[in-house]
Design a protein around this motif. Sequence first.
Motif, PDB file in Angstrom:
ATOM      1  N   GLY B 193      36.579  32.596  42.988  1.00 53.55           N
ATOM      2  CA  GLY B 193      36.668  33.214  41.668  1.00 53.55           C
ATOM      3  C   GLY B 193      38.003  33.883  41.443  1.00 53.55           C
ATOM      4  N   GLY B 194      38.640  34.317  42.511  1.00 54.31           N
ATOM      5  CA  GLY B 194      39.934  34.974  42.383  1.00 54.31           C
ATOM      6  C   GLY B 194      41.043  33.995  42.063  1.00 54.31           C
ATOM      7  N   GLY B 261      35.142  36.182  40.089  1.00 54.52           N
ATOM      8  CA  GLY B 261      35.767  37.035  41.074  1.00 54.52           C
ATOM      9  C   GLY B 261      35.258  38.466  41.137  1.00 54.52           C
ATOM     10  N   TYR B 262      34.731  38.972  40.043  1.00 54.95           N
ATOM     11  CA  TYR B 262      34.277  40.348  40.048  1.00 54.95           C
ATOM     12  C   TYR B 262      32.811  40.428  39.658  1.00 54.95           C
ATOM     13  CZ  TYR B 262      39.271  41.371  39.770  1.00 54.95           C
ATOM     14  OH  TYR B 262      40.615  41.436  39.997  1.00 54.95           O
TER      15      TYR B 262
END
Lengths: 296, 329, 351, 517
Positions: B193-194, B261-262
Amino acid sequence: ADLTIGFSQIGSESGWRAAETTVTKQQAEERGIDLKFADAQQKQENQIKAIRSFIAQGVDGILIAPVVATGWDEVLEEAKDADIPVVLLDRTVDAPEDLYLTAVTSDLVHEGNVAGQWLVDEVAGADCRIVELQGTTGSSPAIDRKTGFEQAIKGHDNLEIVRSQTGDFTRSQGKVVMESFLKAEGGANICALYAHNDDMAVGAIQAIKEAGLKPGTDIKIVSIDAVPDAHLALANGEMNATIELTPNMAGPALDAMEAYLADGTMPAKWIQTESKLYTAKDDNQAVYEMKKDLGY
Amino acid sequence: MRSTHLPLIVTLVTFVLAFALCGSQYPAILSTRVVANLLTDNAFLGIVAVGMTFVILSGGIDLSVGSVIAFTGVFLAVILRDTSMHPLMAFALALIITTAFGAAMGATIHYLEMPPFIVTLAGMFLARGAAYVLSTDSVPIEHEFYDVLQGIYWKAAGGGRFRLIGGVMVLTFIVGAIVAHRTRFGQNVYALGGGPQTAKLMGVPLAQTTIGIYAISGGLAGLAGIVFSLYTSAGYSLATVGVELDAIAAVVIGGTLLSGGYGFVAGTFFGIMIMGLIQTYIVFDGTLSSWWTKIVIGMLLFAFILLQKGLIWATTARKRRATGSAALS
Amino acid sequence: MAGSTQGLLKRITPQLIILAAALLLNVIVFPDFFHVDFRNGRLFGNIIDVLNRGAPTALLCIGMTLVIATRGIDLSVGAVMAIAGATAASLVVDGHGWFTALIGALATGAICGAWNGVLVAVLRIQPIVATLVLMVAGRGVAQLITEGTILTFLNPGLIRLGAGTILGIPTAIVIWICLGAFVAFAVRRTALGMLIESIGINEASSRLAGINSRVLLVCVYLVSGLCAALAGVIVAADIKGADANNAGLWLELDAILAVVIGGNSLLGGRFSIIASLLGAMIIQSVNSVILLSGMPPEFNLVIKAVLILGILVIQSPKVSYLWYMLRASGPQPQPDRKSPRPRTTPEEKTQ
Amino acid sequence: MTEQTAPTGTPTGTDAQDAPMLHAKGISKFFPGTIALDDVELTLHRGEVHALLGENGAGKSTLIKCLTGAYKRDGGVITLDGEVINPASTAESQICGIGTVYQEVNLLPNLTVAENLYLGRQPMRGGLVSRKRMVAEARRVLRDYGLDVDPGEPLTRYSVAVQQVVAIARAVEMSGKVLILDEPTASLDRDEVQLLFSVIRTLKERGLAIVFVTHFLDQVFEISDRATVLRNGRVVGTRVLSTVSQHDIVTLMLGRQLEAKVHDRQTGAAGEMLLEVDGLGKRGMLEPFSLALRKGEVVGLAGLLGSGRTETANLLFGAVPADGGVLKMHGKEIRVGNPREAVRHGFALCPEDRKTEGIVGDLSVRDNIVLALQARQGWMRPLSRAKMNEIAEHYVRTLDIRLASLDMPIRLLSGGNQQKALLARWLATSPDFLILDEPTRGIDVGAHAEIIALIETLRQQGMSLLVASSEMEELVAYSTRVIVLRDRRQVAELTGAEITAQNIVHAIADEPARGVA
Ligand SMILES: Nc1ncnc2c1ncn2[C@@H]1O[C@H](COP(=O)(O)OP(=O)(O)OP(=O)(O)O)[C@@H](O)[C@H]1O
Ligand SMILES: Nc1ncnc2c1ncn2[C@@H]1O[C@H](COP(=O)(O)OP(=O)(O)OP(=O)(O)O)[C@@H](O)[C@H]1O
Ligand SMILES: [Mg+2]
Ligand SMILES: [Mg+2]
């Protein structure tokens, strides 16, 4: 004391549905009932949630217009445990009969049957190639109305369904699909159209007109519901027959409910509404005027 | 408290506040019945939302889940109607099929470099189409084993019934949280995701992770389908239309960023609860017309998003002032 | 711009090939597919139907292409169609002229678009969530306007917008082709196209380069709203009634699909409106195959899914690279493995 | 040029270990329009630091990516420790024991420092990742690099420099046999560089082979044993560094002599007052500061990492809104609330972090160069294609940007060439006030000299510049005034003859009496 009744409606996917909601609210108001209305946006899970919330809230009775026949046992049992009577509107469910008070419905197969019978009588033995506009694939009106119609024309070899495609119960899809029928079969080769509801028929009428044909004359049209626009089309000679599905299911339902709550009177398990056939012979203009403010 | 936990805490606070607010208006909402209903009625949604959380954390999206639930339901109903297979066997079979279906979508996304939105959209058509082909009619399930499973519940004081399927959902959330935060696979999901390219340079096995993520999502959609079939005792090809959007909304309300990512699996749980609460509130109110129902749901969704934004903004603003982090916004 | 026609042709070649294949499929199931005659004052034929029925998706995908180029997405277009259709219908039912109705509908579309734009650009809500709000609430607003009924109208001016013809060509076709050409031209003849691509690829850099990304974002959503409103009016006019519940239902997915089939990346950046429009026509051709094939409706979705998957697989950068490798010989460049974006257009590799 | 074999290039090499640790032969890599690598050979011995040198776009990064499997090479054989390896992905090369720091910081912004450090090899306990141990170990490891950060915090809380150190630490931990560092020192300061070197020395003693890419020749000679020089994708020679001079290496890299340009800096009277800044600051970020800038002045910003140079630049440009303060241009008060307004007033900022704040990766080089100019003109007045080409070609020529075509996406350029293109973007707007934040990051020796010359030319044309840089020599070369920052505060100002590297170092280290006197 005033009664509080919860009403779990499927949604507002069609004009007929909107009319049913309007009529139900009117009926409740006339009787001084406090109606808790919950719109399920066409989802069974939302209906189940709504019923559970009604139970948690402690209403006196519940009306459900079930979106599908299956899957109600558990939640109806909970209602029964809480001593809340349940009345089904416009469709029965596959659940033990003791789980609900009564069902106020029309007979969907019968409606299809009436439509088919009308067409059989109308063509009187002449050859007729029929195109069919189905409702939403998988919905029970689509399945039952198709079944009923096929039963009625069975054994009449002069009648044949040559194309059948879904129009999703909507006007615009009715028009689009009819356009393709007209091209695929050739307008002159189609003798009749059977639409599972009036909205699709109204859309199809426009497609027929745009193709330079006369709806109602070149192609016979029969459909179901008897919404105001269908009466208008009948009056204009653009349609030949429609079978009424009354939006007033709540009247008989609330009568039964009130009686039961007052002194425990058990109604019959099935209150069937009338499936009236309207043709060009009726005074459709008058019916239209009467119906047009019902919220269709 | 770590700054990374902020969205989770915000969601939790939002839920508690909202619950208290609803309760003050309709005291019946504070009963065990409503709490039990929230768990039971949202069980299938919660389970798919766990899978959706993984997908979204990795920067993807899975639009097929609603259709997969419907397919699983119809598949189980048809199998149990037409064969004498034991439901447990059928469950296993359904899970294998849906997991494989998810994995196939993951493989398509990875190897053919196609965007998840589109691959899973095609998957959505395909799964529902397959359900239609199996049966357009709704098929009831009548099997004693189903009755046994449905009979398992704990009746709390106040009439609330905590059913098996609610428990399955909670368990799924716990396992999901552990996998996401405490396994290498979970860390790889976050890494993806990052930024997939960076993750690749850092040695994350992209193919394995992508396929794994969509397999999990597919498998959990299958599990949700089983739960849904227990919930309704039927299989219906038109069931759970649009559930993918509900799941996405729940994940997002739960504080997970759609860009990936989050986020937290636990946040999704509260996202689900918040959405359930909105619906309960509307039914308790009972005066909204069909259209106002839609408008109010939209407005409440908006209000939650704003509240979340506001809380995050307020806290980070304070934090910025305190520690002076120099992030360029 | 110099040499841009050739560049454009190169860019849309895959779409043209696929469109040709889809049309061929139509001819296979229905040999008279290309037959067009003049009937009842209008062109009449299957190919005209494809162009005509594809109008709503085509209009939507004009705005959607721009939104997607900024790395956004607009899920609300279906609902905006419903709102705009309802507005137009209720205006003519109240006795206003068709022009007022059209302007009113466009204004509502603009307001909806601006609302989305503000949520995305100013409040910084993720596009998919921001537009989800209107997607959910919008249909309610539309029903509020029509009070849940199908609002039927008879105003001939308004009806002509959807069901009428201009020189025998259905109006809807004329509208989408003109608007598509206009917008495609406008973004390329001004710097808009480049600026939109720039904020889609890297908004932080673009802002630092002095681009007013906020205003640009709002504008893009506004255009999307306007396109949706126009589509809504056409759909309502087509059936002479505003069906708040069903107008544009799930059409946002078709529009997004059209943009993707048009070879535009969902991750923003380089875009081509013409290619998206071809994408819309490809989808409509697929729908047409389904209708003409006469298969039972249970199979509709499966057929559609399989055809679309096929189209997308053919278009996948990996597969087109394989094609390229098969055709060429000798030492060849490798695919760009480092590329931070999953989609690389084929010409980038072949230049 | 023929390759010079260097049999005794490894100081610690014994006869038993004479076989090279890594040997790459015939490595080739083609990109559309570019032959990035052509039959390249590279030999690494045990316990050797091997510098990889070359101009921007020579193919250094590409070679590294081919070695680690990040790119699929088009030809060549790699042997590691006597065995042929064929890494298809970076994961595989990591398993082989090759740890790599790529040119741009390649860490994940959404993860914490510790998670980044341990991604893929987290400490486990009972089958689950042990976060506590991970954070504790990360803290310990990073302390060896002089970083006192909280490893549980998100990576993005820290500056590029910190991130660079984390990336190095990660690669070091990964490398069992070979460590590859692609411009690791580009955003580091002297102290950090020294720390890094001590780590490298330790690893060298342990027998690792280390590849070191940089454009700082001092560093090359300080730490490396041998150097391989690339030019246009070909190896032009491998040298034992103790046998050659810097001058030889530069000549080898450029293929020509680098003329030593002598700058006779005019320290005295600059032009009229251009910009006056009073009390500009932001709480928690930068103490309010004041600055007066005349036309034709180059103000250097010196300081350690985190001293607030980047923040000063961002505040001035409106990239970060200030808390307060007044800006006056030509004596008139102006408002600079965002970059757009700054650009309109003739400001320009070439940012430090070119990957996330500079390039627009998928746009063509041409579009990237004209972007700021076009943004200032507004969308209604598009530059014609011919005009764009003219501008782009002009800067490609003056700044010597190496590219296959103006149409290629800028992300495909080598790091140094991207930096030049960004510089071109801002020069194209012909600003009155140009802010450069680390303008020579990753730029090769030749171009470095040219950029210093360019700054001087711009100054003479009356432009005012503010340049933040970590390179003292560079600051000394072009500044007419140097402002020293420490702990987010201006602590000293050096003018005229005071500007020497030594004085700057003293000012930074807060030893006022000696230097400035
Ligand atoms: N993916 C790619 N596609 C096309 N060309 C590329 C690609 N990657 C690199 N190049 C080209 O290959 C050449 C070598 O680039 P590389 O990044 O290896 O240079 P470098 O020596 O590392 O330079 P620098 O010192 O600036 O970092 C350059 O001309 C660059 O434009
Ligand atoms: N060695 C360090 N340890 C901990 N934090 C650091 C360190 N170096 C920098 N930081 C943090 O990084 C943040 C950003 O500093 P940054 O490096 O951008 O400043 P700068 O003066 O522009 O330096 P440079 O331009 O050299 O990078 C600061 O908030 C600082 O707290
Ligand atoms: Mg490089
Ligand atoms: Mg800096």
